[in-house]
Design an enzyme around this catalytic site. Sequence first.
Site, PDB file in Angstrom:
ATOM      1  N   ARG A  65       0.821  -1.217   0.000  1.00  0.00           N
ATOM      2  CA  ARG A  65       0.000   0.000   0.000  1.00  0.00           C
ATOM      3  C   ARG A  65       0.850   1.258   0.000  1.00  0.00           C
ATOM      4  NH1 ARG A  65      -5.499  -0.693   0.925  1.00  0.00           N
ATOM      5  NH2 ARG A  65      -6.009  -2.757   1.693  1.00  0.00           N
ATOM      6  N   ARG A  91     -10.131   2.857  -1.502  1.00  0.00           N
ATOM      7  CA  ARG A  91      -8.925   2.222  -0.966  1.00  0.00           C
ATOM      8  C   ARG A  91      -8.761   2.633   0.489  1.00  0.00           C
ATOM      9  NH1 ARG A  91      -7.955  -1.817  -3.476  1.00  0.00           N
ATOM     10  NH2 ARG A  91      -5.863  -1.924  -2.596  1.00  0.00           N
ATOM     11  N   LEU A  93      -6.586   3.738   3.488  1.00  0.00           N
ATOM     12  CA  LEU A  93      -5.358   4.534   3.488  1.00  0.00           C
ATOM     13  C   LEU A  93      -4.488   4.174   4.687  1.00  0.00           C
ATOM     14  CD1 LEU A  93      -7.092   7.904   2.605  1.00  0.00           C
ATOM     15  CD2 LEU A  93      -5.772   6.438   1.064  1.00  0.00           C
ATOM     16  N   ASN A 107     -13.864  13.225   3.454  1.00  0.00           N
ATOM     17  CA  ASN A 107     -14.430  12.027   2.826  1.00  0.00           C
ATOM     18  C   ASN A 107     -15.941  12.072   2.948  1.00  0.00           C
ATOM     19  OD1 ASN A 107     -14.548   9.334   1.714  1.00  0.00           O
ATOM     20  ND2 ASN A 107     -14.935   8.573   3.783  1.00  0.00           N
ATOM     21  N   HIS A 109     -19.244   9.542   3.184  1.00  0.00           N
ATOM     22  CA  HIS A 109     -19.554   8.150   3.504  1.00  0.00           C
ATOM     23  C   HIS A 109     -21.080   7.974   3.528  1.00  0.00           C
ATOM     24  CE1 HIS A 109     -18.888   4.183   5.153  1.00  0.00           C
ATOM     25  NE2 HIS A 109     -19.859   4.435   6.014  1.00  0.00           N
ATOM     26  N   ASP A 145     -13.319   5.901   8.710  1.00  0.00           N
ATOM     27  CA  ASP A 145     -14.649   6.515   8.810  1.00  0.00           C
ATOM     28  C   ASP A 145     -14.963   7.046  10.208  1.00  0.00           C
ATOM     29  OD1 ASP A 145     -15.116   5.876   6.123  1.00  0.00           O
ATOM     30  OD2 ASP A 145     -15.957   3.924   6.623  1.00  0.00           O
TER      31      ASP A 145
HETATM   32  C1  GAR Z   1     -20.986   7.255  -2.809  1.00  0.00           C
HETATM   33  O1  GAR Z   1     -22.221   6.776  -2.358  1.00  0.00           O
HETATM   34  C2  GAR Z   1     -20.038   7.453  -1.651  1.00  0.00           C
HETATM   35  O2  GAR Z   1     -20.679   7.912  -0.476  1.00  0.00           O
HETATM   36  C3  GAR Z   1     -19.520   6.061  -1.458  1.00  0.00           C
HETATM   37  O3  GAR Z   1     -19.317   5.574  -2.759  1.00  0.00           O
HETATM   38  C4  GAR Z   1     -20.253   6.200  -3.643  1.00  0.00           C
HETATM   39  C5  GAR Z   1     -19.487   6.791  -4.803  1.00  0.00           C
HETATM   40  O4  GAR Z   1     -20.353   7.244  -5.795  1.00  0.00           O
HETATM   41  N1  GAR Z   1     -18.320   6.063  -0.686  1.00  0.00           N
HETATM   42  C6  GAR Z   1     -17.957   5.078   0.127  1.00  0.00           C
HETATM   43  O5  GAR Z   1     -18.619   4.080   0.299  1.00  0.00           O
HETATM   44  C7  GAR Z   1     -16.648   5.324   0.852  1.00  0.00           C
HETATM   45  N2  GAR Z   1     -16.413   4.302   1.821  1.00  0.00           N
HETATM   46  P1  GAR Z   1     -19.857   8.295  -6.879  1.00  0.00           P
HETATM   47  O6  GAR Z   1     -18.589   7.722  -7.522  1.00  0.00           O
HETATM   48  O7  GAR Z   1     -20.976   8.361  -7.862  1.00  0.00           O
HETATM   49  O8  GAR Z   1     -19.587   9.605  -6.191  1.00  0.00           O
END
Ligand code: GAR
Length: 196
Positions: A65, A91, A93, A107, A109, A145
Site C-alpha cells: 500500500r 482504498r 489509506l 471524505n 460516507h 470513517d
Molecule cells: C458514494 O455513495 C459514496 O458515499 C460512497 O461511494 C459512492 C461513490 O459514488 N463512498 C464510500 O462508500 C466510501 N467508503 P460516486 O462515484 O458516484 O460519487
Amino acid sequence: MKRVAILISGGGSNMLALLRDMGQGGYAEPVLVASNDTAAGGLQKAADLGVLTAAVDHRPFGKDREAFEAALAAKIDAARPDILCLAGFMRILTPGFVRRYEGRMLNIHPSLLPKYPGLHTHARALAAGDTHAGCTVHEVTAELDAGPVLGQGSVPIQPGDTEASLALRVLSLEHQLYPAVLRRFVAGDRTLVRLP
Ligand code: GAR
C-alpha cells in the site's frame, strides 16, 4: 483561491457535484481528479470539464500500500492542492498517507456515522430496521470513517425500500451535502452542516 484535488474510484457523481459547485461558486479551484482505477468513469467526465486527471492503478503494487500511495501522492503533490476530497475513493489509506494530508482531507460516507463505517451501509441500515439512513462528510483520520463530522444528511427509510432504492435517495443528498461542506471548509468554517 483554495486548490482542491478529488480522489475517485468509480463513476464520480459526487466529484461532478463538487466540480459543478466550485464552477458556480468560484470559491475554489479544482486542480486534479485522480483515481486508483484507470477505468474509473469519472476520469473522462472530469477531463471533459477541463480538469487535469491522473490514474495510478493500485493492482501492480499488490499488497504494498505504501508504494501505491507514494505514487499517488506524487501525482497529488504535483498539483499542489490545499484540500483533498475523497469522493467514492475505495482504498483503505495507511496512517502515513493520512498524516501527510491530515486536517485538509475530507471524505463522504453513505451512512449516518458513527453508524455503519465500512461497506454495505444501506443493507445494514435496512437489516437493522432503522427509520433513517443518510450520509456523512467527515475529516479523514487514521481510524476508518471515524474522523470529526462536518456534515450529515438524513432521509427516511420507506416501506419497500431496497438497498438500491435507498442508495439512490441517499446519493442525491450526498450531491447536496458534499459541496455545502466544502464551501464552509474552504472558508475555515468547521461547524456542522445538517441536511435537509
Ligand atoms: C458514494 O455513495 C459514496 O458515499 C460512497 O461511494 C459512492 C461513490 O459514488 N463512498 C464510500 O462508500 C466510501 N467508503 P460516486 O462515484 O458516484 O460519487
